[in-house]
Scaffold this motif. Structure first.
Motif, PDB file in Angstrom:
ATOM      1  N   LYS A 181       0.821  -1.210   0.000  1.00 48.30           N
ATOM      2  CA  LYS A 181       0.000   0.000   0.000  1.00 48.30           C
ATOM      3  C   LYS A 181       0.856   1.261   0.000  1.00 48.30           C
ATOM      4  CE  LYS A 181      -2.961  -0.839   3.430  1.00 48.30           C
ATOM      5  NZ  LYS A 181      -4.206  -0.670   4.232  1.00 48.30           N
ATOM      6  N   GLU A 182       2.007   1.204   0.682  1.00 50.32           N
ATOM      7  CA  GLU A 182       2.916   2.361   0.657  1.00 50.32           C
ATOM      8  C   GLU A 182       3.397   2.641  -0.763  1.00 50.32           C
ATOM      9  OE1 GLU A 182       6.105   1.625   3.346  1.00 50.32           O
ATOM     10  OE2 GLU A 182       4.825   1.621   5.133  1.00 50.32           O
ATOM     11  N   GLN A 183       3.713   1.568  -1.499  1.00 56.10           N
ATOM     12  CA  GLN A 183       4.136   1.750  -2.888  1.00 56.10           C
ATOM     13  C   GLN A 183       2.971   2.225  -3.750  1.00 56.10           C
ATOM     14  OE1 GLN A 183       5.863  -2.005  -4.062  1.00 56.10           O
ATOM     15  NE2 GLN A 183       7.763  -1.647  -2.948  1.00 56.10           N
ATOM     16  N   LEU A 184       1.773   1.729  -3.458  1.00 63.20           N
ATOM     17  CA  LEU A 184       0.585   2.137  -4.212  1.00 63.20           C
ATOM     18  C   LEU A 184       0.303   3.629  -4.026  1.00 63.20           C
ATOM     19  CD1 LEU A 184      -1.928   1.350  -5.903  1.00 63.20           C
ATOM     20  CD2 LEU A 184      -3.068   0.787  -3.742  1.00 63.20           C
ATOM     21  N   LEU A 185       0.515   4.134  -2.810  1.00 61.33           N
ATOM     22  CA  LEU A 185       0.234   5.546  -2.513  1.00 61.33           C
ATOM     23  C   LEU A 185       1.089   6.489  -3.350  1.00 61.33           C
ATOM     24  CD1 LEU A 185      -0.151   5.401   1.374  1.00 61.33           C
ATOM     25  CD2 LEU A 185      -1.929   5.972  -0.280  1.00 61.33           C
ATOM     26  N   GLN A 186       2.213   6.028  -3.846  1.00 58.58           N
ATOM     27  CA  GLN A 186       3.091   6.878  -4.660  1.00 58.58           C
ATOM     28  C   GLN A 186       2.493   7.163  -6.034  1.00 58.58           C
ATOM     29  OE1 GLN A 186       6.933   4.965  -4.815  1.00 58.58           O
ATOM     30  NE2 GLN A 186       7.049   4.726  -2.594  1.00 58.58           N
ATOM     31  N   HIS A 187       1.403   6.481  -6.375  1.00 60.19           N
ATOM     32  CA  HIS A 187       0.844   6.608  -7.720  1.00 60.19           C
ATOM     33  C   HIS A 187      -0.523   7.290  -7.741  1.00 60.19           C
ATOM     34  CE1 HIS A 187       4.026   4.036  -9.345  1.00 60.19           C
ATOM     35  NE2 HIS A 187       3.864   3.269  -8.280  1.00 60.19           N
ATOM     36  N   VAL A 188      -1.027   7.764  -6.590  1.00 59.37           N
ATOM     37  CA  VAL A 188      -2.315   8.461  -6.582  1.00 59.37           C
ATOM     38  C   VAL A 188      -2.114   9.889  -7.062  1.00 59.37           C
ATOM     39  CG1 VAL A 188      -3.265   7.013  -4.756  1.00 59.37           C
ATOM     40  CG2 VAL A 188      -2.071   9.131  -4.158  1.00 59.37           C
ATOM     41  N   SER A 189      -3.185  10.492  -7.583  1.00 61.03           N
ATOM     42  CA  SER A 189      -3.097  11.854  -8.118  1.00 61.03           C
ATOM     43  C   SER A 189      -3.796  12.878  -7.243  1.00 61.03           C
ATOM     44  CB  SER A 189      -3.704  11.902  -9.532  1.00 61.03           C
ATOM     45  OG  SER A 189      -3.006  11.052 -10.402  1.00 61.03           O
ATOM     46  N   SER A 190      -4.564  12.439  -6.243  1.00 59.99           N
ATOM     47  CA  SER A 190      -5.305  13.373  -5.400  1.00 59.99           C
ATOM     48  C   SER A 190      -5.488  12.775  -4.018  1.00 59.99           C
ATOM     49  CB  SER A 190      -6.671  13.673  -6.023  1.00 59.99           C
ATOM     50  OG  SER A 190      -7.497  12.517  -5.970  1.00 59.99           O
ATOM     51  N   SER A 191      -5.942  13.629  -3.095  1.00 60.66           N
ATOM     52  CA  SER A 191      -6.230  13.151  -1.737  1.00 60.66           C
ATOM     53  C   SER A 191      -7.386  12.174  -1.739  1.00 60.66           C
ATOM     54  CB  SER A 191      -6.551  14.342  -0.826  1.00 60.66           C
ATOM     55  OG  SER A 191      -7.667  15.063  -1.320  1.00 60.66           O
ATOM     56  N   LEU A 192      -8.265  12.254  -2.757  1.00 60.06           N
ATOM     57  CA  LEU A 192      -9.401  11.322  -2.847  1.00 60.06           C
ATOM     58  C   LEU A 192      -8.896   9.905  -3.118  1.00 60.06           C
ATOM     59  CD1 LEU A 192     -11.776  13.504  -5.054  1.00 60.06           C
ATOM     60  CD2 LEU A 192     -11.855  13.207  -2.576  1.00 60.06           C
ATOM     61  N   LEU A 227      -5.986  13.756 -14.767  1.00 60.46           N
ATOM     62  CA  LEU A 227      -6.479  13.660 -13.392  1.00 60.46           C
ATOM     63  C   LEU A 227      -6.045  14.861 -12.547  1.00 60.46           C
ATOM     64  CD1 LEU A 227      -5.921   9.855 -12.652  1.00 60.46           C
ATOM     65  CD2 LEU A 227      -8.116  11.042 -12.766  1.00 60.46           C
ATOM     66  N   GLY A 228      -5.544  15.916 -13.185  1.00 57.59           N
ATOM     67  CA  GLY A 228      -5.112  17.095 -12.441  1.00 57.59           C
ATOM     68  C   GLY A 228      -6.297  17.966 -12.041  1.00 57.59           C
ATOM     69  N   GLY A 229      -6.096  18.773 -11.006  1.00 58.64           N
ATOM     70  CA  GLY A 229      -7.119  19.733 -10.594  1.00 58.64           C
ATOM     71  C   GLY A 229      -8.244  19.140  -9.774  1.00 58.64           C
ATOM     72  N   ILE A 230      -8.025  17.953  -9.165  1.00 57.30           N
ATOM     73  CA  ILE A 230      -9.063  17.322  -8.337  1.00 57.30           C
ATOM     74  C   ILE A 230      -8.802  17.658  -6.871  1.00 57.30           C
ATOM     75  CG2 ILE A 230     -10.069  15.135  -7.619  1.00 57.30           C
ATOM     76  CD1 ILE A 230      -9.245  13.988 -10.319  1.00 57.30           C
ATOM     77  N   PHE A 231      -9.844  18.111  -6.152  1.00 59.65           N
ATOM     78  CA  PHE A 231      -9.730  18.443  -4.727  1.00 59.65           C
ATOM     79  C   PHE A 231     -10.848  17.750  -3.957  1.00 59.65           C
ATOM     80  CE2 PHE A 231      -7.881  21.979  -7.071  1.00 59.65           C
ATOM     81  CZ  PHE A 231      -6.680  22.198  -6.393  1.00 59.65           C
ATOM     82  N   SER A 267     -12.542  23.897 -10.059  1.00 65.87           N
ATOM     83  CA  SER A 267     -11.489  23.059 -10.635  1.00 65.87           C
ATOM     84  C   SER A 267     -11.908  21.597 -10.653  1.00 65.87           C
ATOM     85  CB  SER A 267     -10.194  23.235  -9.840  1.00 65.87           C
ATOM     86  OG  SER A 267      -9.186  22.388 -10.337  1.00 65.87           O
ATOM     87  N   THR A 268     -12.552  21.131  -9.594  1.00 68.69           N
ATOM     88  CA  THR A 268     -13.002  19.734  -9.513  1.00 68.69           C
ATOM     89  C   THR A 268     -14.092  19.462 -10.542  1.00 68.69           C
ATOM     90  OG1 THR A 268     -12.455  19.684  -7.159  1.00 68.69           O
ATOM     91  CG2 THR A 268     -13.930  17.968  -7.975  1.00 68.69           C
ATOM     92  N   VAL A 269     -15.022  20.425 -10.695  1.00 72.25           N
ATOM     93  CA  VAL A 269     -16.075  20.276 -11.709  1.00 72.25           C
ATOM     94  C   VAL A 269     -15.455  20.209 -13.099  1.00 72.25           C
ATOM     95  CG1 VAL A 269     -18.050  21.406 -12.806  1.00 72.25           C
ATOM     96  CG2 VAL A 269     -17.851  21.386 -10.314  1.00 72.25           C
ATOM     97  N   HIS A 270     -14.479  21.075 -13.357  1.00 78.26           N
ATOM     98  CA  HIS A 270     -13.808  21.083 -14.661  1.00 78.26           C
ATOM     99  C   HIS A 270     -13.071  19.759 -14.907  1.00 78.26           C
ATOM    100  CE1 HIS A 270     -11.670  22.684 -18.124  1.00 78.26           C
ATOM    101  NE2 HIS A 270     -10.546  22.221 -17.608  1.00 78.26           N
ATOM    102  N   ALA A 271     -12.376  19.254 -13.880  1.00 79.29           N
ATOM    103  CA  ALA A 271     -11.649  17.988 -14.019  1.00 79.29           C
ATOM    104  C   ALA A 271     -12.610  16.843 -14.319  1.00 79.29           C
ATOM    105  CB  ALA A 271     -10.864  17.697 -12.742  1.00 79.29           C
ATOM    106  N   SER A 272     -13.776  16.844 -13.666  1.00 75.30           N
ATOM    107  CA  SER A 272     -14.745  15.767 -13.909  1.00 75.30           C
ATOM    108  C   SER A 272     -15.244  15.808 -15.345  1.00 75.30           C
ATOM    109  CB  SER A 272     -15.925  15.901 -12.936  1.00 75.30           C
ATOM    110  OG  SER A 272     -16.718  17.034 -13.244  1.00 75.30           O
ATOM    111  N   ARG A 273     -15.436  17.024 -15.866  1.00 73.50           N
ATOM    112  CA  ARG A 273     -15.894  17.161 -17.256  1.00 73.50           C
ATOM    113  C   ARG A 273     -14.827  16.678 -18.228  1.00 73.50           C
ATOM    114  NH1 ARG A 273     -15.797  21.658 -20.430  1.00 73.50           N
ATOM    115  NH2 ARG A 273     -15.189  22.986 -18.672  1.00 73.50           N
TER     116      ARG A 273
END
Length: 785
Positions: free
Chosen positions: A15-26, A65-69, A94-100
């Motif tokens: 899981k520690e290695q997996l966390l290095q590949h996430v793009s947002s806090s979500l 996947l940028g701009g997600i909060f 920004s989150t709405v734009h990223a989802s679109r």
């Protein structure tokens, strides 16, 4: 899944290695909560989601996947009437734009490749909130600042503020540029204190400017004074600033209320974005470990192809094939310490947990994993000083818990089963424990160094022995798992290699029973036999692959040849028919003219002669080919001889008889192929006549058959070209569609000369190098006309 097992198998490191590949806090939140599932449908779904993300990464390399909060706290405050800051509103937009952006990206990809149903299902839940995004972006910029365009009032107030501020600065600039200011000011600058414009005045001239003192320097020698002349202007500026702040708050409250209207939609968007970020984090991690999607089953079958432990560098780790649950339900790995036994069972355990968590596993495609109801592991030194438990006692506490909890759908991993006590008693306990686990139907892999367990696998059908290979020459393990071969002690061999006296070793051997010697010899023979079998199997596979490639190439060439032959035959027939029809029309015209002349000039031309001439012309027209496969007619039995031209009825192809190969079978040369054909499948066409020309005389008698290839290796350049000239003539007489000329690679001079001659030969249609199965650039294939 038991927390202790996850810790022992080091799933937390995964899981520690997996966390290095996430793009947002979500995505980070979901990765931190990741746990393996024992629900088969859920596991299959997780694996398919990861595979879809991996497919997109392979084709598109990335996803926007940028701009997600994580805007959930903002939404909660907005719903209860709170005012969001400009920065928080920017994060919502920004989150709405990223989802679109993500929704459009996935849908466009699906138009090219529809095999991403899970991702499509996710983005279908995204509601496009273009109106909310536009409203926020019209009022707030990307830095979280409220724009002048947010309202007309705000624009007017800010224009006023800039104008008033400019007047204040001008007044102060005029003060500091005066001649008297040079000695009264510490520095000729305009600065700000408490949101009011001031100038730095020396302590002794404070009374000269009057006004308000807002600050002083650390030494007390400089005072920051707001001169009396600009106090009123600063007051007006502060008033405008307050109104501006009030207008900004009004705008933020309005936007916060508008945001609250879409709280449920935003909650759905955040959930979808979290899932998509998590899916792609798993795919990126799988790419990092060179993982693959396993085939999942509910039958307890494990089949790992070249499996690796994910924490050992790829360049250092030894990949192993590991199978369990099909022909046997238990593996007992025996052998000395530090041989890799523990790494092997940890690899199986960790791959199982990773697969059930929806992660790709570090093994090749085609690997199969089972979904187990529970995984148990007793691995490592469990000695506990606080509880006054020995290593053996601590292991037994764990084993008791395992036996109390396991069921038929469990996977159990025992490391050094029965260790830490009297060897004889420990071995007996190990056998009893393994029997109990097998009786309950669970899958089990156990490691041990007890020699008594070597015979365990031979006495029970559902158990197989295994060992980790040890190289006596280098005195080190190879870490290769040998299933079906028990481990053997290498103490005598290692001692001998290290220089221990032979007399001492012989004495030691005398203390070992004859049965033990026999078992060790048997194991050594098994290891050697297995290695030899593996080598032969690899060679057989390579030969089979080469044969399949050659067979495929030959089939393709034969099909192309027959298709082209039929096409050319039909074309030639139609062209001939067209020519004859034209000739018939011309002949009829001539006959008409002759008859006209006969009538007009009474020429001596007889009518029956004209009719005969017309009939001969008509009969000269070729008949159309009705079928490519004419019916087989019975003919009088012919006594075949080598060199006869025949038709192979089953292939509907012509060939030349080479020699009789026993009974009623003949070897027949059809183009470049030689085939064994029964005499019943042959139809005699003709026996070639023996012309008296020099070229044909060279193939008389036993040499009549011409080989489909000519080997020129070792020939001198001039002799080689003479042989090529004669060989092409012979091949044309034999009716070969194409031939192979072997000239080798060498310096290239012979190859160049041969190809130059063939290009200029009027009966050579086309030349090419051979493919890999034909000899590559060392062979030239000539297609003949």
């Amino acid at each position: 899944m038991h927390k202790r097992v996850l810790k022992v198998l080091e799933f937390d490191k995964v899981k520690e290695q997996l966390l290095q590949h996430v793009s947002s806090s979500l995505g980070r939140e979901l990765a931190e909560k990741l746990e393996p599932s024992n629900d088969f449908d859920e596991v299959v779904k997780r694996q398919e989601e990861t595979d879809e993300a991996a497919k997109i990464l392979r084709i598109k390399a990335n996803i926007p996947l940028g701009g997600i909060f994580d805007v959930r706290p903002h939404m909660k405050r907005a719903v209860i009437g709170g005012m969001l800051s400009a920065q928080e509103l920017m994060q919502v937009a920004s989150t709405v734009h990223a989802s679109r952006q993500i929704k459009r990206f996935v849908e466009e990809f699906a138009e090219e490749d529809e095999s991403i149903p899970h991702l499509l299902s996710q983005v279908d839940q995204i509601v496009v909130l273009a109106e909310l995004e536009e409203a926020i972006k019209k009022a707030v910029d990307d830095n979280g600042e409220v724009l002048d365009s947010a309202s007309d009032t705000l624009r007017h107030l800010r224009n006023q503020h800039r104008a008033k501020e400019s007047r204040v600065r001008e007044r102060l600039e005029s003060m500091i540029r005066s001649s008297s200011a040079q000695k009264m000011l510490s520095d000729a600058i305009v600065t700000i204190r408490n949101d009011r414009f001031v100038i730095p005045v020396k302590q002794e001239y404070r009374a000269h400017y009057g006004g308000i003192i807002h600050d002083q320097s650390s030494s007390g020698q400089t005072l920051f004074i707001e001169p009396q002349a600009i106090v009123e202007l600063n007051n007006e500026l502060s008033s405008i600033r307050i109104k501006e702040q009030q207008e900004i708050e009004r705008i933020l409250i309005m936007l916060s209320a508008k945001t609250a209207e879409y709280s449920s939609e935003m909650e759905g968007i955040v959930k979808v974005l979290a899932n998509i970020d998590f899916m792609f984090a798993k795919a990126r991690y799988g790419r990092t470990i060179k993982g693959s999607k396993p085939i999942m089953n509910q039958e307890g079958r494990i089949s790992l192809v070249k499996a690796r432990h994910p924490f050992i560098p790829i360049d250092d780790v030894v990949a192993n094939d590991i199978t369990l649950g099909k022909d046997y339900t238990a593996i007992v790995i025996t052998g000395p310490n530090t041989g890799g036994k523990t790494v092997t069972i940890k690899t199986v355990g960790l791959c199982t947990i990773m697969a059930q968590a929806g992660l790709q596993i570090p093994a090749l495609d085609g690997s199969e994993m089972a979904v187990f109801g529970s995984v148990f592991a007793d691995i490592g030194d469990e000695q506990s000083i606080e509880q006054s438990l020995s290593t053996f006692s601590s292991h037994m506490v764990n084993i008791v818990d395992i036996l109390d909890s396991l069921s038929f759908d469990s996977l159990v991993l025992f490391d050094e089963l029965g260790a830490g006590t009297d060897p004889q008693e420990g071995a007996a306990l190990a056998i009893a424990i393994l029997d109990e686990v097998n009786r309950r139907g669970a899958r089990v892999i156990a490691t041990t160094h007890y020699p008594e367990l070597k015979a365990y696998g031979y006495n029970r059908e559902e158990v197989v022995n295994a060992s980790v290979e040890f190289d006596v020459e280098t005195l080190s393990p190879t870490y290769r798992l040998l299933i079906g071969v028990p481990g053997r002690s290498n103490a005598f061999e290692i001692s001998k290699r290290l220089g221990l006296d032979e007399r001492v070793i012989d004495t030691a051997r005398s203390f070992v029973g004859a049965d033990t010697h026999q078992v060790e010899n048997m194991i050594a023979a098994l290891e050697e036999s297995k290695r030899e079998a593996e080598r032969e199997l690899d060679e057989a596979h390579e030969l089979l692959r080469n044969a399949e490639r050659m067979h495929k190439d030959l089939q393709q060439q034969m099909m192309q040849y027959y298709e082209k032959k039929d096409t050319l035959y039909e074309k030639a027939t139609k062209e001939a028919q067209s020519i004859i029809e034209k000739a018939k029309r011309e002949s009829e015209t001539v006959i008409h003219d002759l008859r006209k002349m006969q009538q007009e000039k009474h020429a001596e031309i007889k009518e029956h002669e004209l009719i005969d001439a017309q009939k001969r012309l008509t009969e000269a027209a070729p008949k159309e080919l009705k079928t490519k496969h004419p019916s087989i007619k019975k003919k009088e039995k012919h006594v075949f001889h080598p060199g006869d031209e025949v038709k192979v009825l089953s292939f509907d192809q012509k060939g030349i008889l080479v020699e009789k190969v026993g009974g009623d079978a003949w070897q027949v040369q059809m183009g470049i192929l030689k085939m064994k054909v029964d005499e019943k499948d042959l139809e005699f066409i003709k026996t070639p006549k023996m012309p008296e020309t020099k070229v044909i005389a060279s193939v008389k008698g036993k040499d009549f058959h011409v080989s489909p290839e000519l080997d020129l290796r070792g020939e001198r350049y001039e002799n080689a070209l003479i042989r090529v000239e004669k060989y092409i003539d012979d091949a044309l007489l034999a009716g070969y569609p194409h031939v192979s000329i072997i000239h080798g690679k060498g310096t290239g001079a012979l190859r160049q000369g041969v190809q130059e001659y063939l290009r200029n030969h009027r009966f050579v249609k086309h030349i090419r190098f051979g493919n890999q199965a034909e000899g590559g650039s060392g062979v030239t294939i000539a297609e003949l006309k």
